[in-house]
Enzyme design. Structure first.
Site, PDB file in Angstrom:
ATOM      1  N   GLU A 146       0.948  -1.274   0.042  1.00 41.87           N
ATOM      2  CA  GLU A 146      -0.075  -0.068  -0.168  1.00 41.87           C
ATOM      3  C   GLU A 146       0.887   1.254   0.038  1.00 41.87           C
ATOM      4  O   GLU A 146       2.018   1.312   0.564  1.00 41.87           O
ATOM      5  CB  GLU A 146      -1.000   0.203   1.293  1.00 41.87           C
ATOM      6  CG  GLU A 146      -1.805  -1.088   1.366  1.00 41.87           C
ATOM      7  CD  GLU A 146      -2.662  -1.057   2.630  1.00 41.87           C
ATOM      8  OE1 GLU A 146      -3.479  -1.858   2.744  1.00 41.87           O
ATOM      9  OE2 GLU A 146      -2.179  -0.285   3.484  1.00 41.87           O
ATOM     10  N   CYS A 169       3.102   8.291   2.086  1.00 41.75           N
ATOM     11  CA  CYS A 169       3.437   7.118   3.275  1.00 41.75           C
ATOM     12  C   CYS A 169       3.783   5.968   2.356  1.00 41.75           C
ATOM     13  O   CYS A 169       2.919   5.402   1.593  1.00 41.75           O
ATOM     14  CB  CYS A 169       2.062   6.925   4.205  1.00 41.75           C
ATOM     15  SG  CYS A 169       2.421   6.059   5.522  1.00 41.75           S
ATOM     16  N   CYS A 216       4.441  -7.618   7.697  1.00 38.00           N
ATOM     17  CA  CYS A 216       5.471  -7.152   8.669  1.00 38.00           C
ATOM     18  C   CYS A 216       5.383  -8.450   9.654  1.00 38.00           C
ATOM     19  O   CYS A 216       4.651  -8.925  10.074  1.00 38.00           O
ATOM     20  CB  CYS A 216       4.713  -6.157   9.433  1.00 38.00           C
ATOM     21  SG  CYS A 216       5.770  -5.247  10.408  1.00 38.00           S
ATOM     22  N   CYS A 219       2.666  -6.308  15.967  1.00 39.71           N
ATOM     23  CA  CYS A 219       1.935  -5.349  16.751  1.00 39.71           C
ATOM     24  C   CYS A 219       0.500  -5.639  16.723  1.00 39.71           C
ATOM     25  O   CYS A 219      -0.105  -5.574  15.432  1.00 39.71           O
ATOM     26  CB  CYS A 219       2.391  -3.768  16.227  1.00 39.71           C
ATOM     27  SG  CYS A 219       4.096  -3.440  16.234  1.00 39.71           S
ATOM     28  N   CYS A 268      -2.225  -3.410  14.790  1.00 42.36           N
ATOM     29  CA  CYS A 268      -1.840  -2.854  13.473  1.00 42.36           C
ATOM     30  C   CYS A 268      -2.322  -3.906  12.347  1.00 42.36           C
ATOM     31  O   CYS A 268      -1.810  -5.252  12.612  1.00 42.36           O
ATOM     32  CB  CYS A 268      -0.318  -2.662  13.293  1.00 42.36           C
ATOM     33  SG  CYS A 268       0.069  -2.426  11.649  1.00 42.36           S
ATOM     34  N   CYS A 304      -2.577   1.652   8.042  1.00 43.12           N
ATOM     35  CA  CYS A 304      -1.412   0.764   7.388  1.00 43.12           C
ATOM     36  C   CYS A 304      -2.079  -0.720   7.412  1.00 43.12           C
ATOM     37  O   CYS A 304      -2.715  -1.144   8.423  1.00 43.12           O
ATOM     38  CB  CYS A 304      -0.189   0.781   8.453  1.00 43.12           C
ATOM     39  SG  CYS A 304       0.869  -0.420   8.061  1.00 43.12           S
TER      40      CYS A 304
END
Length: 622
Positions: free
Chosen positions: A175, A189, A196, A200, A203, A425
């Protein structure tokens, strides 16, 4: 023939393979070798940085002579016609573009025309470059492309924010977001990884896991696209934040290479580029010694180790808050640059006045000067995988007031952008994947004669369904249609003794599976379960005959010799073996460097308990 002392980029070898595959079957070995010679003159068209990483010696004459025409023809016949290699004009530096255009027999100023049209006027179609010679445009169509990222979907918010999901060459999705501000700033961004590994919990990207690192070109192209489009609209890209999908400092080399190009080729000042990190201490130290004056943003979110590790599992891996904050203090001393502390405000979790005081005391304890710290308060962007919600305005105001008045630390709430378009995100990718999964139809892969495959297939444990494809022919069938079919070579032979043993004493996960098995058995015998129940009374079966299986009794059994208890024990053993296998995979993943989330760690912690239970169950089944 080039001497063996020269080197040729690996991508040149790939181009040679593409050529040989695309040639007619009558292509001679001599023409192939002639292409190899001619390719040496164009090797400068590829990035010098890539050449230094992927150089390899060309094949020696003896190796080439050992390949016969039959060998080449055979390899050609086995491969489908491939997509030809194309140069990405959006990521090719101007000096290399000039070399490439000259190798095609055109002038260097034509390369500058191409570069100007893309980066100054935002042109994305080669046909719009009407000032170029017609022959050059034809060559560009054949050998070049403007961008390699496929725009899968774009959403535009009411506030002007643009959110894009790009599909990469291998099917991964990333993205990018462009955020316009009233003061004229245009901030992009950018993603640094597909997925990832930091885990987290709040997220959307962390919830989907890690796929792979992005190359420096894939990172740079996200920025170059926005920059070129804004130029075409008479505007310019002013700021970059590396806060998209992924952990930038976990892809350190490619991120730094892309940032250098943003700075030198797109003219974006280093101080206008912000790198965000969850706190990878070794690479913060690396960044400290770079000659780049980029800004650093730390995703902090909690002021105690216990709370931070619960939200950000990577906290424990890199030494906890003391190690992290000491490194940040040293970073500020060396770079003489203010650090931003990002704080996602979660209602009822980390948005109280007391939590703000804990944060202030954390900064004081590590001697971080108030004027060199700025707290960026981010109201949480809700995600499907996390139950928390954004803080209310009153709590945000109180949090700011405590930090500024009691500790002298500046703090500002970040304006929420694109809240109506999944701008957080990983949210757009998750939305796209959810729609894809909801509309996916699994079809049997046809064989060479186009007939659908039939048979019993053995599922590979943990494997992905590889059936289906864009080129599959879907037959238009209706009730009563008669179709041809072919037997797949990989079907399971139920007459095989080894396979048959798996069906002698089956276990079922629930009553539904048991009933479904009975129904299918009845169908094979030519009647349904209902018909069987309505059939005339049968004579009593002899002792040697086997009665059909009965539904498991819901009454709890007290002994393992009972059929119901035996079935449950086998089912439990199967479940325990599956769980222990999953735990081993998690442990292997952790050893490979991935940080496990809280739920995964909890599962690993049950290994001993489940092992003891498995031993007990197996003992009772003996």
């Amino acid at each position: 023939m080039p001497s063996t002392s020269n080197h040729m980029p690996a991508v040149a070898m790939a181009a040679l393979i593409f050529l040989s595959r695309g040639c007619a079957a009558t292509t001679s070995r001599r023409r192939t070798i002639a292409f190899l010679n001619s390719f040496q003159s164009t090797r400068a068209t590829f990035s010098s940085q890539k050449q230094s990483k992927f150089l390899c010696s060309p094949p020696s004459t003896s190796i080439i002579r050992s390949s016969t025409k039959q060998d080449i023809d055979s390899s050609i016949s086995q491969k489908a016609e491939p997509t030809p290699f194309k140069v990405n004009l959006l990521t090719l530096p101007l000096p290399e573009l000039e070399t490439l255009v000259k190798s095609w027999g055109f002038k260097a100023f034509n390369a500058r025309q191409i570069h100007n049209r893309i980066f100054s006027q935002g042109v994305t179609d080669i046909d719009q470059m009407s000032e170029l010679p017609k022959q050059l445009r034809a060559v560009l169509h054949e050998r070049a492309t403007i961008g390699s990222l496929h725009l899968e979907i774009e959403q535009i918010s009411q506030d002007g924010t643009k959110k894009r999901a790009y599909k990469l060459h291998d099917g991964q999705m990333i993205e990018s977001v462009l955020m316009p501000y009233e003061d004229g700033r245009r901030t992009a961004c950018i993603s640094s990884q597909a997925g990832c590994a930091m885990g987290c919990v709040f997220c959307a990207t962390g919830q989907m896991g890690f796929a792979r690192q992005l190359t420096s070109e894939e990172i740079y192209e996200q920025v170059a696209r926005f920059a070129a489009e804004l130029k075409g609209e008479g505007e310019r890209l002013s700021n970059i934040v590396m806060m998209g999908m992924g952990e930038p400092l976990a892809n350190y080399r490619n991120v730094i290479a892309a940032i250098r190009r943003m700075n030198t080729e797109l003219g974006i000042g280093a101080r206008k580029i912000t790198v965000s990190t969850v706190g990878i201490v070794p690479n913060i130290r690396k960044l400290m010694n770079e000659d780049l004056q980029v800004r650093l943003a730390l995703s902090l979110h909690c002021a105690t180790d216990e709370e931070r590790t619960a939200l950000l599992p990577a906290n424990r891996r890199y030494g906890g808050l003391d190690e992290l904050m000491s490194t940040i203090r040293e970073y500020i001393r060396v770079k003489k640059s203010r650090v931003t502390f990002e704080w996602a405000l979660i209602e009822g979790e980390n948005d109280s006045k007391e939590v703000a005081r804990t944060l202030g005391r954390l900064l004081q304890r590590h001697d971080i000067r108030p004027d060199m710290a700025h707290v960026n308060l981010i109201p949480l962007n809700p995600t499907g995988g996390f139950g928390g919600g954004p803080s209310g305005r009153a709590n945000v105001h109180k949090f700011v007031e405590v930090l500024e008045k009691e500790f002298g630390v500046s703090a500002t709430p970040r304006m929420r952008r694109g809240i109506d378009i999944d701008a957080g995100c990983g949210q757009l990718k998750a939305s796209v994947k959810k729609k894809e999964d909801a509309t996916k139809v699994i079809l049997a892969q046809p064989d060479g004669n186009g007939l659908p495959m039939v048979g019993v297939y053995e599922d590979e444990e943990g494997g992905e369904d590889e059936m289906g494809g864009d080129d599959m022919e879907v037959q238009d069938l209706s009730h009563g249609s008669v179709v041809d079919f072919a037997i797949n070579d990989d079907f399971i032979d139920l007459d095989d003794d080894d396979i048959a043993e798996d069906f002698i004493d089956p276990t079922f996960d629930d009553e539904f599976e048991f009933e479904e098995a009975e129904r299918l058995i009845a169908l094979v015998k030519g009647s349904t379960l209902q018909q069987t129940s309505q059939s005339p009374p049968r004579a009593a079966v002899s002792e040697n005959e086997t009665s059909p299986p009965k539904l498991p009794s819901k009454q709890k059994s007290t002994t393992i010799t009972d059929d119901d208890a035996l079935r449950k024990a086998k089912r439990r053993r199967k479940k325990l073996l599956k769980n222990l296998k999953a735990i081993q995979k998690l442990k292997d993943t952790e050893q490979a460097g991935k940080v496990l989330n809280e739920e995964q760690m909890e599962k690993v912690g049950k290994e001993k308990e489940w092992t003891i239970e498995l031993e007990s169950v197996e003992h009772n089944l003996m």
